[in-house]
Motif scaffolding. Structure first.
Motif, PDB file in Angstrom:
ATOM      1  N   ALA A  20      -2.678  -4.125  -5.942  1.00  0.00           N
ATOM      2  CA  ALA A  20      -2.229  -5.443  -7.419  1.00  0.00           C
ATOM      3  C   ALA A  20      -1.476  -6.819  -6.938  1.00  0.00           C
ATOM      4  O   ALA A  20      -0.982  -6.643  -5.997  1.00  0.00           O
ATOM      5  CB  ALA A  20      -1.730  -5.213  -8.087  1.00  0.00           C
ATOM      6  N   LYS A  21      -1.715  -7.778  -7.463  1.00  0.00           N
ATOM      7  CA  LYS A  21      -0.633  -9.104  -6.822  1.00  0.00           C
ATOM      8  C   LYS A  21       0.008 -10.153  -7.410  1.00  0.00           C
ATOM      9  O   LYS A  21      -1.160  -9.772  -8.474  1.00  0.00           O
ATOM     10  CB  LYS A  21      -2.138  -9.924  -6.021  1.00  0.00           C
ATOM     11  CG  LYS A  21      -2.151 -11.293  -4.723  1.00  0.00           C
ATOM     12  CD  LYS A  21      -2.604 -11.389  -3.934  1.00  0.00           C
ATOM     13  CE  LYS A  21      -2.169 -13.019  -3.014  1.00  0.00           C
ATOM     14  NZ  LYS A  21      -3.346 -13.614  -2.164  1.00  0.00           N
ATOM     15  N   ALA A  22       0.948  -9.939  -6.957  1.00  0.00           N
ATOM     16  CA  ALA A  22       1.503 -11.273  -8.054  1.00  0.00           C
ATOM     17  C   ALA A  22       2.401 -12.286  -7.595  1.00  0.00           C
ATOM     18  O   ALA A  22       2.470 -12.030  -6.448  1.00  0.00           O
ATOM     19  CB  ALA A  22       2.511  -9.854  -8.558  1.00  0.00           C
ATOM     20  N   ALA A  23       2.914 -12.880  -8.067  1.00  0.00           N
ATOM     21  CA  ALA A  23       3.432 -14.713  -7.582  1.00  0.00           C
ATOM     22  C   ALA A  23       4.598 -14.093  -8.966  1.00  0.00           C
ATOM     23  O   ALA A  23       4.815 -13.804  -9.331  1.00  0.00           O
ATOM     24  CB  ALA A  23       2.392 -15.125  -7.928  1.00  0.00           C
ATOM     25  N   MET A  78       1.563  -8.440  -2.383  1.00  0.00           N
ATOM     26  CA  MET A  78       0.473  -7.717  -2.755  1.00  0.00           C
ATOM     27  C   MET A  78       0.739  -6.229  -2.279  1.00  0.00           C
ATOM     28  O   MET A  78       0.764  -6.396  -1.287  1.00  0.00           O
ATOM     29  CB  MET A  78      -0.992  -7.668  -2.100  1.00  0.00           C
ATOM     30  CG  MET A  78      -2.223  -6.617  -1.970  1.00  0.00           C
ATOM     31  SD  MET A  78      -3.752  -7.081  -2.893  1.00  0.00           S
ATOM     32  CE  MET A  78      -4.674  -7.862  -1.619  1.00  0.00           C
ATOM     33  N   VAL A  79       0.181  -5.466  -3.667  1.00  0.00           N
ATOM     34  CA  VAL A  79       0.587  -3.597  -3.029  1.00  0.00           C
ATOM     35  C   VAL A  79      -0.743  -2.692  -2.937  1.00  0.00           C
ATOM     36  O   VAL A  79      -1.107  -3.203  -4.305  1.00  0.00           O
ATOM     37  CB  VAL A  79       1.882  -3.569  -4.263  1.00  0.00           C
ATOM     38  CG1 VAL A  79       2.113  -2.299  -4.168  1.00  0.00           C
ATOM     39  CG2 VAL A  79       3.270  -4.114  -4.186  1.00  0.00           C
ATOM     40  N   HIS A 111       1.987   6.175  -0.728  1.00  0.00           N
ATOM     41  CA  HIS A 111       2.681   5.087   0.318  1.00  0.00           C
ATOM     42  C   HIS A 111       2.243   4.068  -0.515  1.00  0.00           C
ATOM     43  O   HIS A 111       0.388   4.645  -0.225  1.00  0.00           O
ATOM     44  CB  HIS A 111       2.939   5.710   1.180  1.00  0.00           C
ATOM     45  CG  HIS A 111       4.142   6.532   1.873  1.00  0.00           C
ATOM     46  ND1 HIS A 111       5.119   6.890   1.314  1.00  0.00           N
ATOM     47  CD2 HIS A 111       3.802   8.637   2.573  1.00  0.00           C
ATOM     48  CE1 HIS A 111       5.624   7.987   1.882  1.00  0.00           C
ATOM     49  NE2 HIS A 111       4.939   8.862   2.370  1.00  0.00           N
ATOM     50  N   ALA A 112       2.539   3.381   0.320  1.00  0.00           N
ATOM     51  CA  ALA A 112       1.566   1.543  -0.077  1.00  0.00           C
ATOM     52  C   ALA A 112       1.862   0.658   1.052  1.00  0.00           C
ATOM     53  O   ALA A 112       2.585   1.127   1.870  1.00  0.00           O
ATOM     54  CB  ALA A 112       2.427   0.760  -1.363  1.00  0.00           C
ATOM     55  N   LEU A 113       1.078   0.341   0.905  1.00  0.00           N
ATOM     56  CA  LEU A 113       1.294  -0.997   1.881  1.00  0.00           C
ATOM     57  C   LEU A 113       1.455  -2.811   1.112  1.00  0.00           C
ATOM     58  O   LEU A 113       0.957  -2.809   0.223  1.00  0.00           O
ATOM     59  CB  LEU A 113      -0.245  -1.919   2.953  1.00  0.00           C
ATOM     60  CG  LEU A 113      -0.201  -3.327   3.098  1.00  0.00           C
ATOM     61  CD1 LEU A 113       0.713  -3.031   4.518  1.00  0.00           C
ATOM     62  CD2 LEU A 113      -2.197  -3.399   3.565  1.00  0.00           C
ATOM     63  N   VAL A 114       2.485  -3.108   1.711  1.00  0.00           N
ATOM     64  CA  VAL A 114       3.123  -4.409   0.818  1.00  0.00           C
ATOM     65  C   VAL A 114       2.795  -5.323   1.816  1.00  0.00           C
ATOM     66  O   VAL A 114       3.196  -6.023   2.897  1.00  0.00           O
ATOM     67  CB  VAL A 114       4.927  -4.263   0.740  1.00  0.00           C
ATOM     68  CG1 VAL A 114       4.795  -5.186   0.186  1.00  0.00           C
ATOM     69  CG2 VAL A 114       4.822  -3.127  -0.325  1.00  0.00           C
TER      70      VAL A 114
END
Lengths: 326, 326
Positions: free
Chosen positions: A8-11, A49-50, A92-95
């Motif tokens: 998901a992506k946020a601003a 983006m996560v 785990h996540a890519l940020v």
């Protein structure tokens, strides 16, 4: 959660504090020593983006994210841990982050990063939180991020425990046509980041008095915003900024974020207001000076700011919108 | 007193406060809110001649004396009234002053004027007071003048009433080879004199905390002087200066005595100390920056100060002698 990657992506926009947060009651969960009020800055935006990916062996950051504070991976991982705990996931996540404004120079870049990170991570993890819950959660990552969840004019409460410490809207972005003219006098990273600085606040013999006086400053600021009354807003913004820098200058070790050009802009802004223009200064934990002005006076202030020695560039920002999923 | 004119002349040096006096409990008799510690500045001197002359219809000042504050004749006359009351005389006086350093720019010029005036007036009036009585009396004219009665390193007490508020010597001038290198960045008169500034101190939400913490700062400073221990002296001098400017910056109206070149010198001095030199900064109610250094490092600091943008001139002063009748 499915074994496939979920993104998901946020601003979110940074914010400029009119009444500043400096120092925590509880450093670990960033429980602020005093309430604060800010204006969210339109046009400036950080996108995050996560991607929770079961195939990752650890959390990862792209290059630009590495600019968040001194140990960004640890700080972002700790924040993701809170989201994972709430969602009951373990991936785990890519940020990946992207900003259209300079980081680390008193433009509250970590506020925008952690507001967007919070929203993106919750969305990717399938958590459905309301904006107050998101604000509270964002605060754990960066104290002023709780305000960047919202648009317009925003107040953050101090509170005795985690549950009480979140932000709410005082007035929406179209309430008052103010403009923040940010006089960039340096793009260098600050020597001591905000997180380390907050931890020093209590070493100043002036911090307790600054905190004790905060309700008065918050009241004056809130009422001035609600009544669109510039003169008292200007006076309380400058006094509050000077009070924070007073604590910084008298902590052990002392923190001197102001530079000679900062002082030149501060002097100029005050003198222009004495001469009848609607403008005041405020300075966060960095050398750049935010000149808060009314939209009708912004062109005049802008042209005057260009003549102040040491001002390299001026960024303009009106009241901005709330953080959002993209 | 005889009907003939009676004259006396005295000399006093200004002083630089390491722990600063700012704000009064009782403005009328200049009863200081907190104690203070200073070094009397050798080589800088104000000479004051007082002539009580029964033929005068009013007190008179020569031209240079007219530089003491905003209404010098009134202020000096009020001080002479105290002396006349004590001596039981009624003659008006001619007051002539002469200084070898610029007035009104944070060099404590009024301290030297009122210390010398007190001694000259008492001598001319035939009053025999000891140095503590002279110190107490000088304080009525200018709060920091009570320290300029003495040479070397001097502490002024706050006290609950007039009787308790005077200065005494901590150590004589030859105790420690410190030097004050005064970086002159402006010779303009300050916009708001110290007397008016003191009256604003209590409007700052930080003043009470600054005053409450003063005993700690005084102890650290006094012990550092007695033990000739530069590092803690440097830290407490800078913190105390920053605390006074914090109060100034947060009073209503705010007082900004620091200018961009002041900040450049402050930053430089701190960084030179980090690099191993014995130097620290302190700033009074004006833009000029006093760099307190050890005599062995003074040449190096002097040559470095000359390279800081905005520094127009540097005045050197070692610990100086007590005020005296000439």
């Amino acid at each position: 959660m499915s074994p496939n990657p979920r993104s998901a992506k946020a601003a979110a926009s940074p914010n400029i504090a009119f009444i500043k947060y400096w120092g925590n009651i509880d450093q670990a969960i960033r429980l602020p020593a005093n309430g604060s009020i800010s204006m969210t800055l339109g046009g400036l935006e950080t996108q995050v983006m996560v991607t929770f990916d079961p195939s990752l062996q650890a959390d990862e950051l792209d290059a630009q994210s590495a600019e968040v504070g001194s140990d960004p991976l640890t700080r972002i991982s700790q924040h993701l841990d809170i989201v994972r705990d709430l969602a009951g996931i373990s991936s785990h996540a890519l940020v990946e982050t992207q900003s259209n404004f300079p980081s680390g120079a008193g433009l509250a870049s970590s506020a925008a990063v952690f507001a967007a990170l919070t929203i993106a991570a919750c969305e990717a993890a399938g958590l459905e939180l309301d904006s107050i819950e998101l604000s509270r959660l964002a605060r754990r990552g960066s104290g002023s991020a709780c305000r960047s969840i919202f648009g317009g004019f925003v107040e953050a409460f101090s509170g005795e425990e985690d549950n009480d410490a979140y932000a709410e809207v005082i007035a929406l972005a179209d309430h008052w046509r103010l403009v923040d003219l940010i006089a960039i006098v340096s793009r260098e990273h600050k020597q001591i980041g905000s997180t380390a600085g907050h931890a020093l606040a209590s070493t100043s013999p002036l911090q307790a008095a600054r905190v004790a006086d905060a309700p008065r400053r918050l009241d004056v600021c809130r009422q001035s915003i609600l009544g669109r009354n510039f003169p008292p807003l200007a006076n309380i913004i400058e006094q509050d900024s000077n009070m924070m820098h007073s604590v910084m200058l008298t902590s052990t070790p002392p923190l001197l974020y102001l530079s000679p050009p900062s002082l030149a802009v501060m002097e100029a802004a005050s003198s222009w207001r004495t001469a009848g223009l609607r403008v005041c200064y405020t300075v966060d934990a960095g050398p750049n000076v935010h000149c808060i002005t009314h939209a009708d006076d912004a062109e005049e202030i802008l042209s005057r700011l260009r003549t102040v020695p040491g001002v390299e560039e001026i960024i303009q920002a009106p009241p901005g919108a709330a953080a959002r999923v993209l």
